[in-house]
Design an enzyme around this catalytic site. Structure first.
Site, PDB file in Angstrom:
ATOM      1  N   ASP A   1     118.440  94.686  34.193  1.00  0.00           N
ATOM      2  CA  ASP A   1     117.945  93.917  33.042  1.00  0.00           C
ATOM      3  C   ASP A   1     118.472  92.485  33.087  1.00  0.00           C
ATOM      4  OD1 ASP A   1     117.128  93.003  30.582  1.00  0.00           O
ATOM      5  OD2 ASP A   1     118.186  94.515  29.399  1.00  0.00           O
TER       6      ASP A   1
ATOM      7  N   SER B   1     110.064  93.533  28.439  1.00  0.00           N
ATOM      8  CA  SER B   1     110.885  93.347  27.245  1.00  0.00           C
ATOM      9  C   SER B   1     110.135  92.461  26.256  1.00  0.00           C
ATOM     10  CB  SER B   1     112.207  92.679  27.604  1.00  0.00           C
ATOM     11  OG  SER B   1     112.785  92.157  26.418  1.00  0.00           O
TER      12      SER B   1
ATOM     13  N   HIS C   1     117.449  99.083  23.768  1.00  0.00           N
ATOM     14  CA  HIS C   1     118.711  98.572  24.311  1.00  0.00           C
ATOM     15  C   HIS C   1     119.519  98.007  23.144  1.00  0.00           C
ATOM     16  CE1 HIS C   1     120.555  95.241  27.125  1.00  0.00           C
ATOM     17  NE2 HIS C   1     121.475  96.067  26.661  1.00  0.00           N
TER      18      HIS C   1
ATOM     19  N   MET D   1     122.304  96.134  21.564  1.00  0.00           N
ATOM     20  CA  MET D   1     123.368  95.126  21.743  1.00  0.00           C
ATOM     21  C   MET D   1     123.922  94.829  20.355  1.00  0.00           C
ATOM     22  SD  MET D   1     121.291  92.882  24.523  1.00  0.00           S
ATOM     23  CE  MET D   1     119.745  93.606  23.991  1.00  0.00           C
TER      24      MET D   1
ATOM     25  N   MET E   1     119.530  93.133  18.813  1.00  0.00           N
ATOM     26  CA  MET E   1     120.715  92.258  18.787  1.00  0.00           C
ATOM     27  C   MET E   1     121.107  91.975  17.339  1.00  0.00           C
ATOM     28  SD  MET E   1     119.644  89.484  21.658  1.00  0.00           S
ATOM     29  CE  MET E   1     118.863  89.978  23.197  1.00  0.00           C
TER      30      MET E   1
ATOM     31  N   ASP F   1     114.844  94.980  22.739  1.00  0.00           N
ATOM     32  CA  ASP F   1     116.209  94.438  22.720  1.00  0.00           C
ATOM     33  C   ASP F   1     116.682  94.261  21.290  1.00  0.00           C
ATOM     34  OD1 ASP F   1     116.946  94.017  25.504  1.00  0.00           O
ATOM     35  OD2 ASP F   1     115.232  92.657  25.559  1.00  0.00           O
TER      36      ASP F   1
ATOM     37  N   HIS G   1     110.429  97.835  26.608  1.00  0.00           N
ATOM     38  CA  HIS G   1     111.873  97.629  26.391  1.00  0.00           C
ATOM     39  C   HIS G   1     112.082  96.816  25.109  1.00  0.00           C
ATOM     40  CE1 HIS G   1     116.038  97.133  27.956  1.00  0.00           C
ATOM     41  NE2 HIS G   1     115.975  95.899  27.487  1.00  0.00           N
TER      42      HIS G   1
ATOM     43  N   MET H   1     123.333  94.944  33.385  1.00  0.00           N
ATOM     44  CA  MET H   1     122.916  93.620  32.908  1.00  0.00           C
ATOM     45  C   MET H   1     123.128  92.617  34.035  1.00  0.00           C
ATOM     46  SD  MET H   1     121.771  93.713  29.778  1.00  0.00           S
ATOM     47  CE  MET H   1     121.442  91.971  29.871  1.00  0.00           C
TER      48      MET H   1
HETATM   49  C1  DX5 Z   1     118.850  90.072  27.392  1.00  0.00           C
HETATM   50  C2  DX5 Z   1     117.954  91.268  27.252  1.00  0.00           C
HETATM   51  C3  DX5 Z   1     116.888  91.370  28.265  1.00  0.00           C
HETATM   52  C4  DX5 Z   1     115.920  90.207  28.290  1.00  0.00           C
HETATM   53  C5  DX5 Z   1     115.364  90.120  29.669  1.00  0.00           C
HETATM   54  O1  DX5 Z   1     119.942  90.209  26.567  1.00  0.00           O
HETATM   55  O2  DX5 Z   1     118.703  92.464  27.324  1.00  0.00           O
HETATM   56  O3  DX5 Z   1     116.176  92.603  28.130  1.00  0.00           O
HETATM   57  O4  DX5 Z   1     114.878  90.339  27.406  1.00  0.00           O
HETATM   58  O5  DX5 Z   1     114.543  89.006  29.741  1.00  0.00           O
HETATM   59  P1  DX5 Z   1     114.251  88.280  31.126  1.00  0.00           P
HETATM   60  O6  DX5 Z   1     113.546  89.261  32.001  1.00  0.00           O
HETATM   61  O7  DX5 Z   1     113.414  87.112  30.742  1.00  0.00           O
HETATM   62  O8  DX5 Z   1     115.595  87.875  31.725  1.00  0.00           O
HETATM   63 ZN    ZN Z   2     117.530  94.435  27.387  1.00  0.00          ZN
END
Ligand code: DX5
Ligand code: ZN
Length: 218
Positions: free
Chosen positions: A174, A7, A65, A67, A36, A34, A32, A136
């Site tokens: 994740d 990620s 992903h 969010m 947000m 993320d 990956h 998650m």
């Molecule tokens: C959190 C994200 C994850 C995050 C994972 O909201 O969806 O993808 O980047 O990071 P680590 O592996 O450090 O927990």
């Molecule tokens: Zn993620």
């Protein structure tokens, strides 16, 4: 074959291109991303323009992903940016069936993501249409958090559901994944492993990925 999905949330954004190349050369299978929006989760990251740049830098598949609120408004933009996988959250999307159909109609793989406190019954009427379920194992919003242990039981329950209703569906995990827990998570049934801190904050990303692959593929 099980897949390691670094990620970029944990990457150094001032040298993002180098970080992505590093992950690729270290054996990453998927990148990956993320996304947000500061509403669904208490953090803001980046949007389709950055994903398009990531797509220029790497040949690896991109796993987006979402969010965010109003995910339906952004599926086309992430498709155009080069997404290969898109996951949407079960908690804030009322028309999951429509969203999943939309993602698949564009030729991408569609996943539904579940927060740690969301039960798996929410998958009952959608599981047969999914390419993957994203579990998650931390509360979404930030990298580097601690793995929530009851995620293991949840993966096992989803694995049972999948064997009954859609054996081709994958399970992505994740949050808080690293060499210390990846084997247990893999044995529970996960196929795709999002790794933020355990790759980008590792002293040596390549040995971290090699070690995790050894643990999940043996
Ligand atoms: C959190 C994200 C994850 C995050 C994972 O909201 O969806 O993808 O980047 O990071 P680590 O592996 O450090 O927990
Ligand atoms: Zn993620």
């Amino acid at each position: 074959m099980k897949k390691i999905c670094p990620s970029i949330l944990s990457a150094d954004f001032s040298i993002l291109a180098e970080e992505i190349k590093k992950a690729e050369l270290s054996g990453a299978d998927i990148i990956h991303c993320d996304i947000m929006d500061g509403h669904f989760v208490p953090n803001i990251t980046f949007g389709p323009d950055i994903v398009a740049k990531v797509n220029e830098i790497t040949n690896l598949p991109l796993d987006v992903h979402l969010m965010i609120e109003n995910a339906d408004m952004y599926i086309d933009s992430f498709y155009k940016a080069g997404a290969d996988y898109i996951s949407v959250h079960a908690e804030n999307n009322f028309h999951i069936n429509r969203l999943v159909n939309k993602i698949k109609s564009l030729g991408m793989k569609a996943g539904v993501a579940l927060n740690p406190a969301t039960g798996i019954q929410t998958l009952d009427s959608i599981i047969e249409y999914l390419d993957f379920v994203l579990v998650m194992s931390v509360n979404p919003g930030f990298g580097g958090q601690k793995f929530i242990p009851n995620s293991i039981g949840k993966i096992k329950d989803i694995k049972r559901l999948i064997s009954e209703k859609n054996p081709l569906c994958s399970i992505e995990i994740d949050g808080g994944i690293g060499p210390a827990n990846i084997k247990e998570v893999s044995d529970a049934g996960a196929d795709m492993f999002v790794c933020g801190a355990s790759v980008f904050k590792a002293p040596d990303a390549k040995s971290a990925i090699i070690e995790m692959k050894r643990l999940i593929n043996n």
